[in-house]
Design a protein around this motif. Sequence first.
Motif, mmCIF file in Angstrom:
data_model
loop_
_atom_site.group_PDB
_atom_site.id
_atom_site.type_symbol
_atom_site.label_atom_id
_atom_site.label_comp_id
_atom_site.label_asym_id
_atom_site.label_seq_id
_atom_site.Cartn_x
_atom_site.Cartn_y
_atom_site.Cartn_z
ATOM 1 N N SER A 73 59.145 78.319 20.975
ATOM 2 C CA SER A 73 60.517 78.814 20.982
ATOM 3 C C SER A 73 61.162 78.552 19.621
ATOM 4 C CB SER A 73 61.284 78.087 22.086
ATOM 5 O OG SER A 73 62.681 78.273 21.949
ATOM 6 N N TYR A 97 60.517 78.515 31.324
ATOM 7 C CA TYR A 97 59.491 79.084 30.433
ATOM 8 C C TYR A 97 58.141 78.418 30.713
ATOM 9 C CZ TYR A 97 57.952 80.593 25.637
ATOM 10 O OH TYR A 97 57.339 81.159 24.537
ATOM 11 N N ARG A 98 58.161 77.101 30.786
ATOM 12 C CA ARG A 98 56.940 76.351 31.048
ATOM 13 C C ARG A 98 56.341 76.727 32.401
ATOM 14 N NH1 ARG A 98 54.019 71.414 30.233
ATOM 15 N NH2 ARG A 98 53.494 70.790 32.349
ATOM 16 N N TYR A 133 63.807 75.923 29.088
ATOM 17 C CA TYR A 133 62.505 75.354 28.705
ATOM 18 C C TYR A 133 61.631 75.200 29.943
ATOM 19 C CZ TYR A 133 59.509 71.434 26.905
ATOM 20 O OH TYR A 133 58.483 70.601 26.545
ATOM 21 N N VAL A 167 55.250 73.455 25.630
ATOM 22 C CA VAL A 167 56.269 74.279 24.979
ATOM 23 C C VAL A 167 56.573 73.622 23.638
ATOM 24 C CG1 VAL A 167 58.646 75.127 25.085
ATOM 25 C CG2 VAL A 167 57.284 74.954 27.187
#
Length: 655
Positions: free
Chosen positions: A387, A400-401, A397, A411
């Motif tokens: 990112s 996303y993970r 976060y 990440v």
Amino acid sequence: MSESQETLSNLLQETRRFPPPAELAESANVKADAYERADADRLGFWAEQADRLAWTKRWDEVLDWSNPPFAKWFVGGELNIAYNCVDRHVENGHGDRVAYHWEGEPGDTRTLTYADLQTEVAKAANALLELGVRKGDRVAIYMPMIPELPISMLACARIGATHSVVFGGFSADALRTRIEDAEAKLVITADGGYRRGKPSALKPTVDEAVQSTPSIEKVLVVRRTGEQVEQHERDVWWHDVVDRQSAEHKPEPLDSEHPLYILYTSGTTGKPKGILHTTGGYLTQVAYTHHAVFDLKPETDVYWCSADIGWVTGHSYIVYGPLANGATSVMYEGTPDTPHRGRWWEIIQKYKVSIFYTAPTAIRTFMKWGDDIPAQYDLSSLRVIGSVGEPINPEAYVWYREHIGASRCPVVDTWWQTETGAIMISPLPGVTAGKPGAAMRPLPGISADVVDDQARPVPNGGGGFLTLQEPWPSMLRTIWGDDERYVKTYWSRFEGLYFAGDGAKKDEDGDIWLLGRVDDVMLVSGHNISTTEVESALVSHPKVAESAVVGATDPVTGQAIVAFVIPRGSAGEDVEGEDFLKELREHVARTLGPIAKPRQIMIVPELPKTRSGKIMRRLLRDVAENRSIGDVTTLADSTVMNLIAEKLPSAKSED
Ligand code: ATP
Ligand code: MG
């Protein structure tokens, strides 16, 4: 001034930890010892990294810092960047390796191996020479995301011309001022590119811009869309002049400090600055960081950075870093929602992308669109996800993970700037136990610290100004044509330190968390509160996808917090109601403390963003303070402010 006004409050507590997967840690390109080696001998460490490149003449001195803040790295060394990024790999037997899997928005594709790239770059270099471009000249590049864009950049680098890539979404006026500032001799462009399912013209913008730019001699035009374009005497078609060139071209050895490119910062703040990057130090740090932060294994990885090459992220991590490392990359022309909202995940599935690098703004958009979209694709090839661009909220976060990285991929939240040229602060995927929302530690060989207004390092647990303490190889060398502005902008706030404009905090372990720009910090009842922390608290509510927070003048508290919130797609209907707003305000108060409770929350469909996708809080401040809205010309979509203004009657204020 009270103690609390000198530094930034540290409100957000986050205890989740994600250690690296054992296998990744075991085989990581860079392990924990790199920090110690770099600490023991910083310049020796960077010399070792420079040795990963091919030099035609070795340097005499790693760093000349005798005239700060004007640095010279690898003094006396010579190399050619295009040779390092292309020919070197062909000579090493990797000519058949794919450099770019290019995917056009309409679904057309092109595959360029390193051997193909060598041919194309050599031809383009010969064409530039034929068009009268010489070493030291400036070339403006205004193109869509097509292979001719990196080819043009590499062709410039090959002959020693300095490129200035201008993002294809900028206006004629923005292009003109950048051409004028750099006194560019040539513009390379295309008839247009594909965006949102249709051709989007570029050539008319160039025609308009070059009407009043006497330095421009020729306009070199790639045919991409086939749409009708106006022909002028200065225009030449790429297929007429490049295709017939010889595929032989000897790369020019260039001084380590030769100007590689000028890139104008996006202009979230004030008049664009022409950031100058040079050759040896720049390539050293972009190649090293790409190798270290993404753990790239060039034989097996497929790497994709979703940025536009018009931004520094694209320069360093679509073009120069990955190519210097012999990577196989994906390059995509269009938007994430064309023809459907799963397009990116479809691309990852199709090319078996293993390393993916994107921006928080994209991640939050996908959160808004819903978890069910990425769930329809096979993303199991991914192993590292990154990112960049804004602080990533802990909740974004974690989303996303979980939803992209299958709760397995580390990440890497990478902090850096156009000015720094390459990643400065980031986890190492095989070393760091990641904390959601933290950029963690300066990379090996980099010194950064958070200081108070007297330039004293803040203790762990404190917040303040993020500064860089020592010169680094890929640092900007100056602002093009304006050394004085360079000194004043970056080196004057704190004696001997580079000040980046960002606020940050150090947690109890000394790890660094970015808190947004210091210009955006809010002063509420004597406490400096970062917009990032309040936004992150809002995004941690399960019904919130994205938020922006500003300080508005308040008679009681000095400034009061006003929040703009975009609900998640799955949030349901009740998000417009009074109860929901109350719930959100309570949620922030519970998460950060009562001091951070927003005075007012507005539910909005969109947020104003720059063309690079960053939230423009300045305009929201105008709304929050009931002023007429300021200059919207740098907005990606100027109609967004109307959408927000329409929402104003529903703005809620309590307590
Ligand atoms: P301008 O300087 O013209 O206002 P800009 O700062 O948005 O534009 P960039 O150089 O692309 O242009 O962005 C660098 C900035 O982006 C940083 O200073 C920081 O504010 C933000 N940023 C980048 N990466 C991160 C990150 N990982 N975490 C937090 N903030 C980040
Ligand atoms: Mg900036």
